[in-house]
Scaffold this motif. Structure first.
Motif, mmCIF file in Angstrom:
data_model
loop_
_atom_site.group_PDB
_atom_site.id
_atom_site.type_symbol
_atom_site.label_atom_id
_atom_site.label_comp_id
_atom_site.label_asym_id
_atom_site.label_seq_id
_atom_site.Cartn_x
_atom_site.Cartn_y
_atom_site.Cartn_z
ATOM 1 N N UNK A 3 0.830 -1.208 0.000
ATOM 2 C CA UNK A 3 0.000 0.000 0.000
ATOM 3 C C UNK A 3 0.862 1.254 0.000
ATOM 4 N N UNK A 4 1.973 1.231 0.732
ATOM 5 C CA UNK A 4 2.831 2.409 0.841
ATOM 6 C C UNK A 4 3.588 2.720 -0.446
ATOM 7 N N UNK A 5 3.502 1.851 -1.438
ATOM 8 C CA UNK A 5 4.126 2.140 -2.731
ATOM 9 C C UNK A 5 3.108 2.619 -3.756
ATOM 10 N N UNK A 6 1.849 2.728 -3.367
ATOM 11 C CA UNK A 6 0.783 3.173 -4.273
ATOM 12 C C UNK A 6 0.527 4.659 -4.028
ATOM 13 N N UNK A 7 1.149 5.514 -4.854
ATOM 14 C CA UNK A 7 1.151 6.953 -4.590
ATOM 15 C C UNK A 7 -0.245 7.557 -4.480
ATOM 16 N N UNK A 8 -1.226 7.083 -5.230
ATOM 17 C CA UNK A 8 -2.572 7.658 -5.137
ATOM 18 C C UNK A 8 -3.194 7.383 -3.772
ATOM 19 N N UNK A 10 -1.461 6.655 -0.968
ATOM 20 C CA UNK A 10 -0.653 7.337 0.046
ATOM 21 C C UNK A 10 -0.957 8.836 0.045
ATOM 22 N N UNK A 11 -1.207 9.418 -1.113
ATOM 23 C CA UNK A 11 -1.582 10.827 -1.199
ATOM 24 C C UNK A 11 -2.878 11.067 -0.415
ATOM 25 N N UNK A 12 -3.848 10.175 -0.575
ATOM 26 C CA UNK A 12 -5.120 10.316 0.159
ATOM 27 C C UNK A 12 -4.908 10.157 1.662
ATOM 28 N N UNK A 13 -4.031 9.235 2.051
ATOM 29 C CA UNK A 13 -3.704 9.085 3.480
ATOM 30 C C UNK A 13 -3.102 10.379 4.020
ATOM 31 N N UNK A 14 -2.188 10.952 3.247
ATOM 32 C CA UNK A 14 -1.558 12.202 3.667
ATOM 33 C C UNK A 14 -2.567 13.327 3.836
ATOM 34 N N UNK A 15 -3.536 13.401 2.931
ATOM 35 C CA UNK A 15 -4.579 14.425 3.028
ATOM 36 C C UNK A 15 -5.421 14.221 4.290
ATOM 37 N N UNK A 16 -5.781 12.970 4.578
ATOM 38 C CA UNK A 16 -6.590 12.689 5.776
ATOM 39 C C UNK A 16 -5.827 13.065 7.037
ATOM 40 N N UNK A 17 -4.563 12.652 7.118
ATOM 41 C CA UNK A 17 -3.757 12.978 8.305
ATOM 42 C C UNK A 17 -3.571 14.490 8.415
ATOM 43 N N UNK A 18 -3.238 15.143 7.306
ATOM 44 C CA UNK A 18 -3.039 16.601 7.328
ATOM 45 C C UNK A 18 -4.292 17.317 7.822
ATOM 46 N N UNK A 41 5.769 12.097 3.665
ATOM 47 C CA UNK A 41 5.992 13.035 2.562
ATOM 48 C C UNK A 41 4.668 13.590 2.044
ATOM 49 N N UNK A 42 3.695 12.736 1.857
ATOM 50 C CA UNK A 42 2.398 13.199 1.348
ATOM 51 C C UNK A 42 1.679 14.061 2.380
ATOM 52 N N UNK A 43 1.864 13.763 3.656
ATOM 53 C CA UNK A 43 1.279 14.599 4.707
ATOM 54 C C UNK A 43 1.942 15.971 4.705
ATOM 55 N N UNK A 44 3.261 16.006 4.587
ATOM 56 C CA UNK A 44 3.959 17.292 4.563
ATOM 57 C C UNK A 44 3.557 18.092 3.330
ATOM 58 N N UNK A 45 3.375 17.404 2.214
ATOM 59 C CA UNK A 45 2.934 18.091 0.988
ATOM 60 C C UNK A 45 1.540 18.697 1.179
ATOM 61 N N UNK A 46 0.638 17.922 1.763
ATOM 62 C CA UNK A 46 -0.725 18.415 1.989
ATOM 63 C C UNK A 46 -0.745 19.596 2.957
ATOM 64 N N UNK A 47 0.163 19.601 3.929
ATOM 65 C CA UNK A 47 0.243 20.704 4.895
ATOM 66 C C UNK A 47 1.067 21.880 4.366
ATOM 67 N N UNK A 48 1.850 21.638 3.318
ATOM 68 C CA UNK A 48 2.702 22.691 2.777
ATOM 69 C C UNK A 48 3.896 23.002 3.659
ATOM 70 N N UNK A 49 4.420 21.968 4.337
ATOM 71 C CA UNK A 49 5.567 22.139 5.217
ATOM 72 C C UNK A 49 6.652 21.120 4.835
ATOM 73 N N UNK A 50 7.898 21.341 5.257
ATOM 74 C CA UNK A 50 8.972 20.401 4.923
ATOM 75 C C UNK A 50 8.823 19.050 5.626
ATOM 76 N N UNK A 51 9.492 18.053 5.052
ATOM 77 C CA UNK A 51 9.621 16.739 5.659
ATOM 78 C C UNK A 51 11.013 16.619 6.251
ATOM 79 N N UNK A 52 11.109 16.116 7.478
ATOM 80 C CA UNK A 52 12.385 15.876 8.149
ATOM 81 C C UNK A 52 12.439 14.386 8.468
ATOM 82 N N UNK A 53 13.577 13.756 8.144
ATOM 83 C CA UNK A 53 13.717 12.317 8.338
ATOM 84 C C UNK A 53 14.815 12.034 9.351
ATOM 85 N N UNK A 54 14.429 11.381 10.447
ATOM 86 C CA UNK A 54 15.419 10.926 11.425
ATOM 87 C C UNK A 54 16.037 9.642 10.881
ATOM 88 N N UNK A 55 17.318 9.482 11.123
ATOM 89 C CA UNK A 55 18.047 8.313 10.609
ATOM 90 C C UNK A 55 18.454 7.393 11.751
#
Length: 185
Positions: A3-8, A10-18, A41-55
């Motif tokens: 599911x996490x490789x299906x961009x459409x 994941x985009x909808x998930x990001x919109x819901x979370x945002x 990434x999709x959540x940050x895009x929907x919110x219009x803010x940067x994504x930060x990744x902890x390693x």
């Protein structure tokens, strides 16, 4: 993972979370490498803010970093282990607001580690969201998280059940009521 490789999707998930955290006004979305990156990434895009990744370890080209150790694994089981989380000092600024988004929540060790990492930077965590969580919140290190789906955990893999989270089912019920009311007007 499929599911996490299906961009459409994941985009909808990001919109819901945002949508659930828009009013909290995060300055960035934080996730842990690797599987949580697409939805974060999709959540940050929907919110219009940067994504930060902890390693899991710092990279020399990222400059100086803050490293913390955290307990990962099930809080109920005996599969605890110590992990390291790293974030470049230049990735975030003191006083900012973070929304934590990741793929899966079981015991909450990784999420708690990200919360602790943000405390090292004096960054306020305004919420935590996940694609999926286990159904038993009493065994978690964190509280008040939002997950899109819940999964029961049993010893029998054939009895595994995944369903929309209760808050989404409530939202869907409200939407159905509104649609019915619109149809009668």
């Amino acid at each position: 993972s499929d599911i996490l490789s299906m961009h459409e999707l994941v985009w909808k998930m990001g919109i819901i979370i945002a949508g659930q955290f828009y009013d909290a006004a995060p300055d960035f979305v934080l996730t842990m490498e690797t599987k949580g990156i697409p939805v974060a990434l999709m959540t940050s895009r929907a919110l219009g803010v940067p994504l930060v990744i902890a390693r899991r370890s710092s990279k020399v080209y990222e400059g100086s970093a803050v490293n913390i150790n955290y307990v990962s694994g099930s809080s109920a089981g005996s599969d605890h282990h110590i992990e390291t989380m790293s974030l470049s000092r230049r990735a975030v600024n003191e006083g900012q607001r973070a929304l934590i988004v990741d793929d899966f929540l079981k015991g909450g060790g990784t999420a708690k580690g990200m919360i602790d990492l943000m405390a090292e930077f004096d960054v306020e965590v305004v919420g935590t969201a996940f694609v999926m969580s286990t159904e038993n919140p009493n065994q978690r290190c964190i509280r008040n998280e939002k997950a899109l789906m819940t999964m029961n955990v049993t010893d029998d893999p054939a009895s595994l059940t995944v369903r929309p989270a209760p808050w989404l089912r409530e939202l869907a019920g409200e939407g159905a009521v509104c649609a019915e009311q619109e149809g009668t007007n």
